[in-house]
Design a protein around this motif. Sequence first.
Motif, PDB file in Angstrom:
ATOM      1  N   ILE A   1       2.069   4.881   1.437  1.00  0.00           N
ATOM      2  CA  ILE A   1       2.605   5.355   2.784  1.00  0.00           C
ATOM      3  C   ILE A   1       1.879   6.974   2.956  1.00  0.00           C
ATOM      4  O   ILE A   1       2.040   7.669   2.117  1.00  0.00           O
ATOM      5  N   ARG A   2       1.109   7.021   3.966  1.00  0.00           N
ATOM      6  CA  ARG A   2       0.429   8.335   4.240  1.00  0.00           C
ATOM      7  C   ARG A   2       0.743   8.715   5.388  1.00  0.00           C
ATOM      8  O   ARG A   2       0.788   8.212   6.472  1.00  0.00           O
TER       9      ARG A   2
ATOM     10  N   GLU B   1       0.335  12.075   7.986  1.00  0.00           N
ATOM     11  CA  GLU B   1      -0.775  12.978   8.048  1.00  0.00           C
ATOM     12  C   GLU B   1      -0.560  13.731   9.308  1.00  0.00           C
ATOM     13  O   GLU B   1      -0.575  13.070  10.472  1.00  0.00           O
TER      14      GLU B   1
ATOM     15  N   GLU C   1       2.470  12.065   0.737  1.00  0.00           N
ATOM     16  CA  GLU C   1       1.820  10.832   0.489  1.00  0.00           C
ATOM     17  C   GLU C   1       2.975  10.042  -0.531  1.00  0.00           C
ATOM     18  O   GLU C   1       3.228  10.750  -1.649  1.00  0.00           O
TER      19      GLU C   1
ATOM     20  N   ARG D   1      -0.248  10.634  12.516  1.00  0.00           N
ATOM     21  CA  ARG D   1       0.172   9.576  12.171  1.00  0.00           C
ATOM     22  C   ARG D   1       0.433   9.167  10.838  1.00  0.00           C
ATOM     23  O   ARG D   1       0.559   9.939   9.938  1.00  0.00           O
ATOM     24  N   ILE D   2       1.234   7.943  10.866  1.00  0.00           N
ATOM     25  CA  ILE D   2       1.815   7.366   9.664  1.00  0.00           C
ATOM     26  C   ILE D   2       0.955   6.154   9.235  1.00  0.00           C
ATOM     27  O   ILE D   2       0.981   5.162  10.007  1.00  0.00           O
ATOM     28  N   GLN D   3       0.377   6.173   8.128  1.00  0.00           N
ATOM     29  CA  GLN D   3      -0.550   4.779   7.462  1.00  0.00           C
ATOM     30  C   GLN D   3       0.268   4.137   6.764  1.00  0.00           C
ATOM     31  O   GLN D   3       0.607   4.788   5.479  1.00  0.00           O
ATOM     32  N   ARG D   4       0.535   2.911   6.891  1.00  0.00           N
ATOM     33  CA  ARG D   4       0.869   2.084   6.042  1.00  0.00           C
ATOM     34  C   ARG D   4       0.605   0.700   6.356  1.00  0.00           C
ATOM     35  O   ARG D   4      -0.080   0.283   7.269  1.00  0.00           O
ATOM     36  N   ASP D   5       0.453  -0.553   5.211  1.00  0.00           N
ATOM     37  CA  ASP D   5      -0.158  -1.641   5.485  1.00  0.00           C
ATOM     38  C   ASP D   5       1.083  -2.113   6.367  1.00  0.00           C
ATOM     39  O   ASP D   5       2.276  -2.288   5.945  1.00  0.00           O
ATOM     40  N   GLU D   6       0.464  -2.735   7.478  1.00  0.00           N
ATOM     41  CA  GLU D   6       1.185  -3.391   8.597  1.00  0.00           C
ATOM     42  C   GLU D   6       2.220  -4.694   8.046  1.00  0.00           C
ATOM     43  O   GLU D   6       3.047  -5.017   8.693  1.00  0.00           O
TER      44      GLU D   6
ATOM     45  N   SER E   1       0.883  -1.136  -0.010  1.00  0.00           N
ATOM     46  CA  SER E   1       0.031  -0.075   0.108  1.00  0.00           C
ATOM     47  C   SER E   1       0.826   1.394  -0.139  1.00  0.00           C
ATOM     48  O   SER E   1       1.807   1.126   0.258  1.00  0.00           O
TER      49      SER E   1
END
Lengths: 256, 247
Positions: free
Chosen positions: B4-5, B7, B26, B60-65, B2
Amino acid sequence: MKSSMTSKLRFLIALIPLIVFGGILEALVQSGVVPLYILPSPSSVFVSLATDIQEFVSGFKSTAIGATLGLALSFGIGTTTAMALSLSETLRRAFLPYATFFQTVPIIALAPVLVIWFGFGRPTVVASAFIVSVFPIIANSMLGLQSADPALRDLFRIHGASKMKTLWKLQLPAALPAVFGGLRIASGLAVIGAVVGEFIAGGGLGEVVDAARTQQRLDKVFAAVLLSSLLGLILVVMTDFVSRLMLRSWYVVKDE
Amino acid sequence: MSDIRIEKVDKSFEKTGEVVRPLDLEIPAGQFVAFLGPSGCGKSTLLRMIAGLERPTHGRIQRDESDRISFVFQEPQLLPWRTVLENVRLPLELVDERSTQERNELSRQALIRVGLGEALDKMPRQLSGGMKMRVSLARALVTEPRILLLDEPFGALDEVTRYRLQEDLRSFWQAFRMTVIFVTHSMSEAAFLAERQIVFSGRPARVVADRQSPLGIQRGDALRLSPEFAGEVRELQQKFRSNEEYP
């Protein structure tokens, strides 16, 4: 370390102070400047060694066994304790202050109590050797277990390593040099601990020293002291040898 | 795999104060990005937050774990008591349940990929700086990461070695198409490697430019001497110097 001197020459240089000071001491005692009950002459120490050789040999053996057992116990319990403490911050905070406190307890004051607990004979000697030699092993092992590069810890974290895997694959191997450093210090201390234990509990060179002291046989006291130093030296050299062997297989080239 | 976001992320340390200003970014999956900025500006801290080694103060930092991450440090960071092969095998030992034989085979392949197929049984101390960094790259690639993070990995190498490793890194990216984030303070390195350059200000880090590279996918040694490459570097230089720290 490389030196321009040959090993023979280095050995000879180290002998010079021994001969000079031994000679001066011998002359002082022989001429009566220093009375015999203050300092024995070197020659009388060697004479005493030769006449009571059997007593010294059996004492040396006994002290050697006591000190080695105490040292082995220290190594096993010390490294295990350090590992447990390094795994848990709670344990570390709970126990480390006491470990530091007990380190300062003088063994000579504790030895009579050990006799009450363990009786006269070897168990007390081993316990005494253990108590003085375990703390440097705990302290050095703890230090070694924390010594790995922070970036390497990060590497293990990124790849999701468990605490146990980080301990086995990173902290323990990184700790080896420090652990052996601790063992080296501990091996000298174990002999001191064993001799002190023997003062009270009997047996070994400690008993020889104690008995000779009450008879004002300073020549015999010094002969026993000389032998216990020799024992410490032998233990230190042996741990050096083992650690060099171990560290070589860890750090140096495998295909040479 | 995915995107990497990032935010509204910022980071402050108690001792040094604010290191990263509130930031939105992003990074699409499979992109090769360079974080370019002056030394000590906080771009490494941002990288460490993406790796999960630091927690953002806010945001926060969103990514597929489930995306596997690898990290390459400034120094090669090899374990001195392990052979080259055993060093590369390490990440496989830490996570998955493959047999030792499979792990060895994967590690061997990774080492062949970085050109060290002959050095499997050597110890790290026997290797040059460039070779050590190659081992470090092989160790990062052996898990087939979906996200590869590099923190100024080639800074200590001589120029010839650095160029070779840059070209190799490009070819690994072309082969695997993982997301790559490469932190550097070298403008020519950022220009040569990345599809996108994000230029940061001095501490606390703030984005001063975010641009797509016009250079093509195939980038060889010849590119370094071309006028279009020189133009790219000049462009980055101007962004870089627009910082208040470089009047």
